[in-house]
Each structure stands twice: as C-alpha cells, then as structure tokens.
Design a protein around this motif. Structure first.
Motif, PDB file in Angstrom:
ATOM      1  N   GLN A   1      -4.983  19.128  24.640  1.00 21.44           N
ATOM      2  CA  GLN A   1      -3.996  18.927  25.693  1.00 21.44           C
ATOM      3  C   GLN A   1      -2.728  19.676  25.281  1.00 21.44           C
ATOM      4  O   GLN A   1      -2.054  19.277  24.325  1.00 21.44           O
ATOM      5  CB  GLN A   1      -3.684  17.439  25.883  1.00 21.44           C
TER       6      GLN A   1
ATOM      7  N   PHE B   1      -3.060  16.223  16.116  1.00 18.27           N
ATOM      8  CA  PHE B   1      -1.922  16.995  16.626  1.00 18.27           C
ATOM      9  C   PHE B   1      -1.970  18.397  16.041  1.00 18.27           C
ATOM     10  O   PHE B   1      -2.102  18.574  14.829  1.00 18.27           O
ATOM     11  CB  PHE B   1      -0.611  16.308  16.256  1.00 18.27           C
TER      12      PHE B   1
ATOM     13  N   ALA C   1       1.990  10.902  24.107  1.00 17.52           N
ATOM     14  CA  ALA C   1       0.778  11.723  24.115  1.00 17.52           C
ATOM     15  C   ALA C   1       0.264  11.966  22.704  1.00 17.52           C
ATOM     16  O   ALA C   1      -0.948  11.905  22.452  1.00 17.52           O
ATOM     17  CB  ALA C   1       1.057  13.055  24.814  1.00 17.52           C
ATOM     18  N   ILE C   2       1.167  12.238  21.764  1.00 15.59           N
ATOM     19  CA  ILE C   2       0.756  12.456  20.382  1.00 15.59           C
ATOM     20  C   ILE C   2       0.207  11.159  19.784  1.00 15.59           C
ATOM     21  O   ILE C   2      -0.814  11.155  19.093  1.00 15.59           O
ATOM     22  CB  ILE C   2       1.931  12.986  19.543  1.00 15.59           C
TER      23      ILE C   2
ATOM     24  N   ALA D   1      -3.543  16.659  20.822  1.00 15.00           N
ATOM     25  CA  ALA D   1      -2.287  17.026  21.473  1.00 15.00           C
ATOM     26  C   ALA D   1      -1.736  18.263  20.769  1.00 15.00           C
ATOM     27  O   ALA D   1      -1.869  18.411  19.551  1.00 15.00           O
ATOM     28  CB  ALA D   1      -1.287  15.881  21.399  1.00 15.00           C
TER      29      ALA D   1
ATOM     30  N   ALA E   1      -3.286  10.559  21.042  1.00 10.29           N
ATOM     31  CA  ALA E   1      -4.287  11.575  20.702  1.00 10.29           C
ATOM     32  C   ALA E   1      -4.912  11.293  19.338  1.00 10.29           C
ATOM     33  O   ALA E   1      -4.360  10.564  18.508  1.00 10.29           O
ATOM     34  CB  ALA E   1      -3.650  12.964  20.713  1.00 10.29           C
TER      35      ALA E   1
ATOM     36  N   LEU F   1       5.975  13.064  25.424  1.00 11.99           N
ATOM     37  CA  LEU F   1       5.217  13.762  24.384  1.00 11.99           C
ATOM     38  C   LEU F   1       4.952  12.858  23.187  1.00 11.99           C
ATOM     39  O   LEU F   1       3.875  12.930  22.570  1.00 11.99           O
ATOM     40  CB  LEU F   1       5.956  15.033  23.943  1.00 11.99           C
TER      41      LEU F   1
ATOM     42  N   HIS G   1       1.006  20.758  25.573  1.00 14.22           N
ATOM     43  CA  HIS G   1       2.253  20.234  26.129  1.00 14.22           C
ATOM     44  C   HIS G   1       3.368  21.262  25.929  1.00 14.22           C
ATOM     45  O   HIS G   1       3.250  22.173  25.102  1.00 14.22           O
ATOM     46  CB  HIS G   1       2.619  18.913  25.463  1.00 14.22           C
TER      47      HIS G   1
END
Length: 217
Positions: A65, A102, A95-96, A35, A99, A92, A67
């Motif tokens: 990905q 980061f 998503a982090i 992410a 993942a 977000l 963002h």
C-alpha cells in the motif's frame, strides 16, 4: 503363552507427526500487507517509481500500500501542542500500525537522509507514547534509487539509528540500492532494466518471507 505388543502411541506418533507437518504445509497463508512511502515529493521521482515497480512484483498473497507524505507540513512542536497530530499524519500512523511491515524508498541528499523523509518520520513518531504502537517490533525494509553511481548506501546507513530508536526490526537479509537510475527507468517511470527487476523481485521475496516468519508461533 503371552504376547506383548508395542504401545499404540509408538506406532501412531510418527504418523501423527507426518500428518501434522502435511497439514501445516497445506494451511493457507495469510495475506501480507506492507505499508510504504517514497521519501521524495518530485513528480518524476525514481524512488516513487521504484515503489510502483515493487507493487507489481510482490510475491503471492502479499501487497504494498503506497502512501504519500506530500501533505505533511514541517514538524513544529507548537503546531502539535495547539492543534494535535495533523489528519494526514494520523492516517499514515494508523496504516503503518495495521500493516504487517513497513517499506521506505529513500533518496540520498548530500550523502544522507532526505529532509522530507526524516520530517515525515519525525511526525509519525509523535507523540512518543504512540511510537510502540506504530513502529515497535515492526519489520522494516529500505530500498533506494539514485542517478549517481553509489545508489543510496549512505542514506540507508544514516537511517539505521532512527530505526533502532523507534524500536523497529530492520530486515538486513538483502540490500537494494539502484544506481544510474536514469538508465533503469524510462521517461514514464517504468522499470525497464531486467537485472534491477530481478533484484527487486528477490528482495521483496526475502522481505515478505521474513515478515511471514515473524508471524508464525
């Protein structure tokens, strides 16, 4: 006349070890998802362009990905108390958390962290009980681009206590600080400097290997 033989395990064990190592090398690797966001909201941001270039240079079986933090308002404890965590922040955070790593592309403003990026991390760290889920043990890496001559070294250094506070695991195997960014990217934001491209590719290779190594038992 008696004949003694070595135990079968003495002969088989090295063979078993060889086959085991061979199978381990042949075992398919799991895809790695990173992410990422850019700490700049500018349409022509060099840091956003750097992330977009990174997306095309990722090692095999890995992806970025990208963002956006454009929808994040300024952090306000009253907003959090009255309305909870805003949906763009929650999305977000999830998503982090999901993942494998980061990545942040950080500009440098006034020799330090850009406010918009710090504001995003402040939101993403709320509530405190959720920090471990989102950032705890998360392999983090930083890149940065600047039109100046020193890249983003001071900004990246200023982030160090933030990652320690959040319990993230910062990868320090390489650094990527793009200086003179106006000559590195063209007017469309494409990375046109081959030396920077090679450095970015190597940086991503090392970071993904670090993330993958952390997943091995």
């Amino acid at each position: 006349m008696s004949v003694s033989a070595r135990p079968a395990s003495t002969n088989i064990s090295p063979l078993r070890a060889f086959i085991g190592n061979l199978l381990l090398r042949c075992e398919p690797t799991m895809p790695i998802t990173i992410a990422a966001f850019s700490g700049s909201l500018r349409r022509g941001s060099y840091n956003t362009a750097l992330l977009q270039a990174a997306a095309g240079l990722m090692p095999e079986d890995s992806r970025i990905q990208i963002h956006s933090i454009a929808a994040f308002g300024l952090y306000n404890g009253d907003v959090e108390a009255d309305e909870g965590i805003p949906p763009p922040v929650s999305a977000l955070k999830d998503a982090i958390a999901a993942a494998d790593g980061f990545l942040i592309a950080t500009p440098e403003y006034n020799n330090s962290i850009p406010g918009v990026a710090k504001n995003a991390i402040d939101w993403l760290s709320r509530p405190p009980a959720d920090i471990r889920r989102v950032f705890g043990g998360k392999p983090v890496a930083m890149v940065g681009a600047s039109p100046g001559g020193f890249g983003t070294i001071l900004s990246q250094n200023a982030w160090l206590p933030v990652w320690r506070t959040l319990g993230a695991e910062l990868w320090t195997g390489a650094k990527l600080m793009v200086s003179g960014a106006a000559k590195v990217f063209d007017a469309q934001g494409s990375l046109v400097d081959e030396r920077t491209r090679d450095s970015l590719r190597g940086f991503l290779q090392g970071y993904v290997e670090y993330v993958r190594d952390r997943q091995r038992p």
